[in-house]
Design a protein around this motif. Structure first.
Motif, PDB file in Angstrom:
ATOM      1  N   ALA A 180       0.843  -1.193   0.000  1.00 12.89           N
ATOM      2  CA  ALA A 180       0.000   0.000   0.000  1.00 12.89           C
ATOM      3  C   ALA A 180       0.878   1.241   0.000  1.00 12.89           C
ATOM      4  O   ALA A 180       1.925   1.284   0.643  1.00 12.89           O
ATOM      5  N   ASN A 181       0.452   2.235  -0.747  1.00 13.89           N
ATOM      6  CA  ASN A 181       1.239   3.434  -0.907  1.00 13.89           C
ATOM      7  C   ASN A 181       0.279   4.622  -0.810  1.00 13.89           C
ATOM      8  O   ASN A 181      -0.681   4.720  -1.569  1.00 13.89           O
ATOM      9  N   LEU A 182       0.504   5.486   0.171  1.00 11.67           N
ATOM     10  CA  LEU A 182      -0.443   6.576   0.424  1.00 11.67           C
ATOM     11  C   LEU A 182      -0.708   7.424  -0.829  1.00 11.67           C
ATOM     12  O   LEU A 182      -1.818   7.853  -1.067  1.00 11.67           O
ATOM     13  N   GLN A 183       0.410   7.648  -1.599  1.00  9.42           N
ATOM     14  CA  GLN A 183       0.248   8.491  -2.781  1.00  9.42           C
ATOM     15  C   GLN A 183      -0.643   7.830  -3.857  1.00  9.42           C
ATOM     16  O   GLN A 183      -1.152   8.512  -4.728  1.00  9.42           O
ATOM     17  N   ALA A 184      -0.740   6.513  -3.747  1.00  7.99           N
ATOM     18  CA  ALA A 184      -1.443   5.806  -4.818  1.00  7.99           C
ATOM     19  C   ALA A 184      -2.927   5.630  -4.541  1.00  7.99           C
ATOM     20  O   ALA A 184      -3.637   5.041  -5.346  1.00  7.99           O
ATOM     21  N   ILE A 185      -3.396   6.142  -3.386  1.00 11.53           N
ATOM     22  CA  ILE A 185      -4.810   5.954  -3.065  1.00 11.53           C
ATOM     23  C   ILE A 185      -5.682   6.567  -4.149  1.00 11.53           C
ATOM     24  O   ILE A 185      -5.563   7.739  -4.485  1.00 11.53           O
ATOM     25  N   ASN A 186      -6.542   5.704  -4.707  1.00 10.93           N
ATOM     26  CA  ASN A 186      -7.444   6.113  -5.783  1.00 10.93           C
ATOM     27  C   ASN A 186      -6.740   6.847  -6.932  1.00 10.93           C
ATOM     28  O   ASN A 186      -7.325   7.732  -7.559  1.00 10.93           O
ATOM     29  N   ALA A 187      -5.474   6.444  -7.172  1.00  3.53           N
ATOM     30  CA  ALA A 187      -4.743   7.068  -8.274  1.00  3.53           C
ATOM     31  C   ALA A 187      -5.446   6.739  -9.583  1.00  3.53           C
ATOM     32  O   ALA A 187      -6.077   5.685  -9.730  1.00  3.53           O
ATOM     33  N   GLU A 188      -5.344   7.685 -10.535  1.00  2.72           N
ATOM     34  CA  GLU A 188      -6.046   7.496 -11.806  1.00  2.72           C
ATOM     35  C   GLU A 188      -5.337   6.477 -12.693  1.00  2.72           C
ATOM     36  O   GLU A 188      -4.165   6.187 -12.505  1.00  2.72           O
ATOM     37  N   VAL A 189      -6.088   5.998 -13.656  1.00  3.32           N
ATOM     38  CA  VAL A 189      -5.526   5.077 -14.644  1.00  3.32           C
ATOM     39  C   VAL A 189      -4.401   5.798 -15.375  1.00  3.32           C
ATOM     40  O   VAL A 189      -4.552   6.964 -15.759  1.00  3.32           O
ATOM     41  N   GLY A 190      -3.260   5.125 -15.531  1.00  2.60           N
ATOM     42  CA  GLY A 190      -2.163   5.703 -16.288  1.00  2.60           C
ATOM     43  C   GLY A 190      -1.197   6.536 -15.468  1.00  2.60           C
ATOM     44  O   GLY A 190      -0.230   7.074 -16.000  1.00  2.60           O
ATOM     45  N   THR A 191      -1.439   6.633 -14.161  1.00  4.80           N
ATOM     46  CA  THR A 191      -0.460   7.282 -13.305  1.00  4.80           C
ATOM     47  C   THR A 191       0.874   6.549 -13.467  1.00  4.80           C
ATOM     48  O   THR A 191       0.874   5.313 -13.517  1.00  4.80           O
ATOM     49  N   PRO A 192       1.982   7.269 -13.602  1.00  2.32           N
ATOM     50  CA  PRO A 192       3.272   6.586 -13.806  1.00  2.32           C
ATOM     51  C   PRO A 192       3.492   5.482 -12.763  1.00  2.32           C
ATOM     52  O   PRO A 192       3.320   5.712 -11.565  1.00  2.32           O
ATOM     53  N   GLY A 193       3.831   4.311 -13.251  1.00  3.46           N
ATOM     54  CA  GLY A 193       4.082   3.187 -12.345  1.00  3.46           C
ATOM     55  C   GLY A 193       2.802   2.456 -11.956  1.00  3.46           C
ATOM     56  O   GLY A 193       2.853   1.354 -11.431  1.00  3.46           O
ATOM     57  N   LEU A 194       1.647   3.073 -12.220  1.00  2.44           N
ATOM     58  CA  LEU A 194       0.377   2.422 -11.868  1.00  2.44           C
ATOM     59  C   LEU A 194      -0.486   2.389 -13.133  1.00  2.44           C
ATOM     60  O   LEU A 194      -1.266   3.297 -13.399  1.00  2.44           O
ATOM     61  N   LEU A 195      -0.300   1.314 -13.888  1.00  3.47           N
ATOM     62  CA  LEU A 195      -0.937   1.200 -15.192  1.00  3.47           C
ATOM     63  C   LEU A 195      -2.447   1.418 -15.102  1.00  3.47           C
ATOM     64  O   LEU A 195      -3.039   2.153 -15.882  1.00  3.47           O
ATOM     65  N   LEU A 196      -3.076   0.748 -14.112  1.00  2.00           N
ATOM     66  CA  LEU A 196      -4.531   0.859 -13.982  1.00  2.00           C
ATOM     67  C   LEU A 196      -4.917   1.678 -12.757  1.00  2.00           C
ATOM     68  O   LEU A 196      -6.042   1.600 -12.261  1.00  2.00           O
ATOM     69  N   GLY A 197      -3.961   2.409 -12.212  1.00  3.82           N
ATOM     70  CA  GLY A 197      -4.263   3.240 -11.050  1.00  3.82           C
ATOM     71  C   GLY A 197      -4.157   2.473  -9.738  1.00  3.82           C
ATOM     72  O   GLY A 197      -3.724   1.316  -9.707  1.00  3.82           O
ATOM     73  N   GLY A 198      -4.574   3.140  -8.651  1.00  8.96           N
ATOM     74  CA  GLY A 198      -4.496   2.522  -7.338  1.00  8.96           C
ATOM     75  C   GLY A 198      -5.875   2.396  -6.734  1.00  8.96           C
ATOM     76  O   GLY A 198      -6.817   3.066  -7.151  1.00  8.96           O
ATOM     77  N   ASP A 199      -6.030   1.488  -5.754  1.00  7.90           N
ATOM     78  CA  ASP A 199      -7.338   1.320  -5.139  1.00  7.90           C
ATOM     79  C   ASP A 199      -7.448   2.165  -3.861  1.00  7.90           C
ATOM     80  O   ASP A 199      -6.563   2.968  -3.556  1.00  7.90           O
ATOM     81  N   GLN A 200      -8.521   1.944  -3.115  1.00  6.46           N
ATOM     82  CA  GLN A 200      -8.774   2.832  -1.974  1.00  6.46           C
ATOM     83  C   GLN A 200      -7.734   2.682  -0.866  1.00  6.46           C
ATOM     84  O   GLN A 200      -7.633   3.542   0.000  1.00  6.46           O
ATOM     85  N   SER A 201      -6.963   1.589  -0.891  1.00  3.20           N
ATOM     86  CA  SER A 201      -5.904   1.451   0.101  1.00  3.20           C
ATOM     87  C   SER A 201      -4.554   1.832  -0.480  1.00  3.20           C
ATOM     88  O   SER A 201      -3.519   1.642   0.162  1.00  3.20           O
ATOM     89  N   GLY A 202      -4.539   2.292  -1.724  1.00  3.25           N
ATOM     90  CA  GLY A 202      -3.289   2.698  -2.342  1.00  3.25           C
ATOM     91  C   GLY A 202      -2.493   1.521  -2.884  1.00  3.25           C
ATOM     92  O   GLY A 202      -1.271   1.579  -3.004  1.00  3.25           O
ATOM     93  N   ARG A 203      -3.200   0.441  -3.245  1.00  3.61           N
ATOM     94  CA  ARG A 203      -2.480  -0.695  -3.825  1.00  3.61           C
ATOM     95  C   ARG A 203      -2.589  -0.638  -5.347  1.00  3.61           C
ATOM     96  O   ARG A 203      -3.577  -0.111  -5.888  1.00  3.61           O
TER      97      ARG A 203
END
Lengths: 606, 313
Positions: A53-76
């Motif tokens: 889990a990564n705080l910055q990745a919480i609900n990150a959008e699709v295509g965020t660098p390093g997060l191809l499909l984004g992050g979920d509500q826990s930042g995974r």
């Protein structure tokens, strides 16, 4: 005896060939293979673990660098979780299907091969498993399983095993009853060898098909349980991902979409692949055919006679003239069936002509497959809907009946032409009493009230020599003997005093002593009611006993026709000669001149 | 008919005893964890032992089981370890929610499946293709996905129906119907996929039997042949499928009612199970098993009525 075999269907392609030319099988199998590979490569193609889990990745959008499909509500990382969820599903499918197949297969072989108590015990056990409230138990037993999806799937596999068991048991019983297994056993092969060598090839197909469906089902169920929250939060799975994405629906509507998409594609691939496998391994499934439609009639002659086609040329009109006083006249009847592989239609009747005068009995004789029964059913228009009458005509009292609609035929059946079948037990509806079936037939052909119909039914039962009509009236078919059942069927046939009675091997399925009684009954009824009988049989004894004239059929043609005594004494056609010879060789001639019923009689297959 | 019923009831009771005993036995492996769960992580071994004694979990398994069984026979299912609510009352109220969905869905599925299956088998052609298409579609996706898709479309986008919540029938029948509509549709899609194909197959087999041709030879009409005779004979195997479908739907409902946040049996069983609430778990098991056993019994009885031969056994 010469047996006319249906033409061999064109050589069928091997199941494997059919499978690799089926696009549905190729696409679904490739897709599943791709998923498995992606799952295996998950640690390599993802940048972080599924549970990181990564705080910055919480609900990150699709295509965020390093997060191809984004992050979920826990930042995974959703992509990482998705790839790792594939592995969970694959293991789920393997365990669920593995357990179900192993248990179902081994018990199915044992239960199918050994009868008696062993099978009864296994049967009881599997019925028990089948009626288990399985999913509830999976939830309830969580304190024991800890919700581990692998243990859950182990239990789930047991719960699904009855399906596989039934398939294997049925096939094994079938194979076991075939002669080659008996031969193998007689030659002293050990049981295990017999099962492996002979039974396994027969059950391989159905079991593979069932396995594909179970895999899809297991994945669906595991997702459902994970959605509910059963299982460790550390195990990434589609169900858990959907649950978390669904809760987050209003924040980010796409989060649950990815796992739902992969899950949906995965389960539907298994189902579609299962269907392809079934088509390839088990051949075509039974097709529905119009239940109450008669055969198609393309006979020009019949249509002309019925006035359905334009003006009649003089030559054809002459041919249509009824030149005899026959009650029933069949002329040049041609009948064919479509071949199973879609090739040339297979012709079963090649221009059959018959005549039946009022009050006479005509014996239609021939071996199995010669077309006797097909001729009989053509007259009643009770052919399967796939049959096509391609030529000829059938006339009752000079009226062409081939082109008649089903509703018009209904008025003829039972009233003018009645039918007595071959296997009495298979020809009564097991769900209704004898009386109810008689009454329905009587009311369909007469205008009698229910009460009058009942009286008439009782009277008929007495007439056909049933000792206690009231009791038989109230009996179900399984409560009466075969001989009684045949009397009931004769009673039903003569209910509205038909002018023509078609009796299709009326005594073949009965004991020899009862055969004579039934023939006597038919003769008495004929004398009393003056009806004409078309007696379909393969038994010359019956012909000698009953008939005025005889028509001999071979390969869908009438090869000889004439007076019984004349044909018996001077058979002209070589086929008639050989038939008569073979019967004289096998059985002795009774004192009264009748030919004894041939004990080795082969039943006509339908 | 009476001895037949008596035998069936007897078998059903034995089955119920067996399942509850096996469940109790399997649960007994987790008793230590359950007690620790009640007391919390910091509990001393003495406290655990004391509570075990208090709850009677230290006695031999068979004694515990029969003690529990004796209570059940007197109508006493015990109280929850955690809420002290009587088990029977809690179970019945939750079961009502799930059962109302399952029974409505089952009835609808049966009607649609029989209509579709019979028409497909007796009319062939387009209807037959349609019924096979529906069966395939219903099988492609798990219940869960169908439920979510329907919620998204019908409740969230079109706002036709409530997405979540449950109103008891006694309070407001219209709202009740609205709250269970989507879950029912989900179960019906699956039920029809399973049952219509079965009805079709059995009807095809039945219509090809000799007695059908013989009935027709007596001038009996197509409608009577199909509906009165063939369907009645096809009903027995279809009924077995129906009772199995009830079990499948019950399982399906346990999961999908969570999509709609319905206070049903599934979440109840799940929560009790997580907590290790033994009396409630046992209560849930008894009611679940009795339900299934009851449905099977009913199936057997209707079967005996439909099929005169079955009464002999």
């Amino acid at each position: 005896m010469v047996v006319s075999e249906p033409a061999e269907p064109r050589a069928r392609r091997s199941p494997f060939r059919r499978l690799i030319t089926d696009p549905q099988a190729i696409i679904t199998a490739s897709f599943l293979l791709l998923l498995v590979i992606l799952g295996i490569l998950a640690p390599v193609i993802t940048q972080q673990g599924p549970n990181v889990a990564n705080l910055q990745a919480i609900n990150a959008e699709v295509g965020t660098p390093g997060l191809l499909l984004g992050g979920d509500q826990s930042g995974r990382d959703i992509f990482s979780r998705l790839m790792h969820s594939i592995n969970t599903s694959v293991i789920t499918a393997l365990i669920g299907a593995g357990v179900a197949t192993t248990i179902g297969l081994s018990f199915g072989l044992v239960g199918g091969y050994f009868g008696g108590r062993i099978r009864a015990a296994i049967e009881w056990l599997f019925n028990l498993i089948m009626t288990f409230p399985g999913l509830l138990l999976l939830i309830v037993l969580m304190p024991l399983t800890g919700g581990d999806y692998r243990v859950t799937m182990l239990i789930f596999g047991v719960l699904l095993s009855p399906g596989v068991y039934r398939i294997v048991r049925n096939v094994t019983v079938g194979v076991r009853n075939e002669l080659y297994v008996d031969a193998a056993r007689a030659s002293g092969l050990p049981t295990a060898r017999i099962l492996l060598r002979h039974v396994m090839p027969a059950i391989r197909g159905p079991v593979i098909v069932a396995t594909a469906f179970i895999m899809g089902g297991a994945i669906g169920t595991q997702s459902g349980l994970a959605f509910l929250g059963v299982g460790s939060t550390e195990v990434p799975s589609f169900g858990a991902m959907i649950a978390s994405g669904f809760l987050n629906l209003y924040v980010d509507g796409t989060q649950f979409l990815w796992p739902a998409l992969v899950l949906g594609l995965m389960t539907s691939s298994f189902v579609l692949l299962g269907n392809s496998l079934r088509d390839a391994l088990e051949g075509p499934r039974p097709k529905a055919v119009k239940a109450t439609a008669g055969a198609r009639v393309t006979s020009r002659q019949a249509r002309l006679a019925a006035g359905l086609t334009g003006p009649i040329p003089a030559a054809e009109a002459a041919a249509l003239e009824s030149d005899t006083d026959a009650l029933l006249q069949v002329r040049d009847l041609e009948l064919s069936y479509p071949s199973p592989d879609g090739g040339e239609p297979k012709q079963v009747l090649h221009g059959v002509s018959l005549e039946l005068r009022a009050g006479e009995t005509l014996g239609l004789v021939g071996e199995s497959g010669s077309g006797k029964s097909q001729t009989a059913f053509s007259i009643l228009k009770l052919l399967p809907a796939t049959a096509t009458v391609t030529g000829g005509s059938v006339r009752l009292d000079g009226r062409e009946i081939l082109p008649l609609r089903e509703s018009e035929m209904r008025g003829i059946r039972g009233r003018d032409i009645a039918y007595v079948p071959q296997e009495p037990m298979a020809n009564l509806d097991p769900a209704y009493t004898v009386g109810a079936q008689l009454v329905e037939g009587i009311r369909a052909t007469t205008s009698l009230s229910r009460r009058e119909a009942k009286e008439r039914a009782m009277e008929l039962l007495g007439k056909v020599g049933i000792p206690d009509p009231a009791r038989t009236y109230a009996s179900y078919p399984h409560q009466i003997s075969g001989g009684m059942a045949q009397r009931v069927l004769i009673a039903a046939a003569i209910a509205s005093r038909p002018r023509v009675l078609i009796a299709d091997e009326p005594t073949t399925a009965l004991d020899v002593t009862i055969q004579a009684e039934i023939l006597d009954l038919l003769r008495d009824l004929q004398e009393e009611m003056g009806m004409a009988i078309l007696l379909v049989t393969h038994n010359f004894g019956v012909v000698a006993d009953m008939c005025d004239r005889i028509a001999v059929m071979q390969h869908g043609r009438i090869v000889e026709e004439g007076d019984v005594l004349q044909v018996f004494h001077e058979p002209r056609h070589p086929y008639t000669q050989s038939l008569l010879r073979s019967i004289l060789d096998e059985t002795t001639v009774r004192d009264d001149g009748r030919f004894a019923a041939s004990g080795a009689a082969t039943k006509e297959s339908k | 008919m009476l001895p037949y019923i008596a035998r069936r009831v007897g078998t059903a009771l034995i089955l119920a005893l067996l399942v509850t005993f096996i469940t109790y036995w399997l649960l007994s492996f987790s008793f230590d964890g359950v007690v620790a769960n009640i007391l919390g992580p910091a509990s001393s071994p003495d406290a655990v032992a004391a509570l075990q004694r208090q709850l009677g979990l230290d006695r031999p398994l068979v004694v515990q089981y029969f003690d529990w069984l004796w209570g059940v026979l007197r109508g006493d299912f015990g109280v929850s370890y955690f809420t002290s609510e009587p088990v029977a009352r809690a179970v019945v109220s939750r079961l009502g929610v799930t059962l109302s969905i399952v029974l409505v869905a089952l009835a609808l599925s049966a009607i649609v499946s029989v209509a579709l299956g019979v028409l497909a088998a007796s009319r062939a052609g387009f209807l037959d293709k349609l019924s096979q298409g529906i069966s395939l579609l219903g099988h492609l996706f798990p219940n869960l996905l169908i439920a979510i898709a329907l919620v998204l479309v019908l409740a969230i986008n079109l706002k036709l129906l409530p997405a979540t919540g449950f109103t008891p029938f006694s309070e407001d029948p219209v709202r009740w119907a609205a709250t269970i509509t989507i879950p029912v549709i989900v179960l019906v899609i699956n039920g029809v996929a399973n049952m219509a194909a079965q009805v079709r197959g059995t009807m095809i087999g039945e219509l090809q039997k000799d007695y059908v041709r013989t009935l027709r030879s007596r001038g009996i009409g197509g409608r009577s042949v199909v509906f009165k005779h063939a369907l009645r004979n096809a009903a027995a195997p279809a009924l077995v499928v129906l009772s199995l479908e009830f079990i499948a739907m019950f399982g399906g409902a346990l999961i999908i009612e969570n999509v709609f946040a319905l206070p049903g049996f599934g979440s109840f069983a799940f929560n009790s199970s997580i907590q290790g609430d033994i009396p409630v778990i046992m209560g849930i098991t008894v009611f679940g098993v009795m339900l299934v056993v009851g449905v099977n019994l009913l199936t057997d009885l209707v079967n005996g009525w439909l099929n005169p031969k079955a009464r002999v056994y």
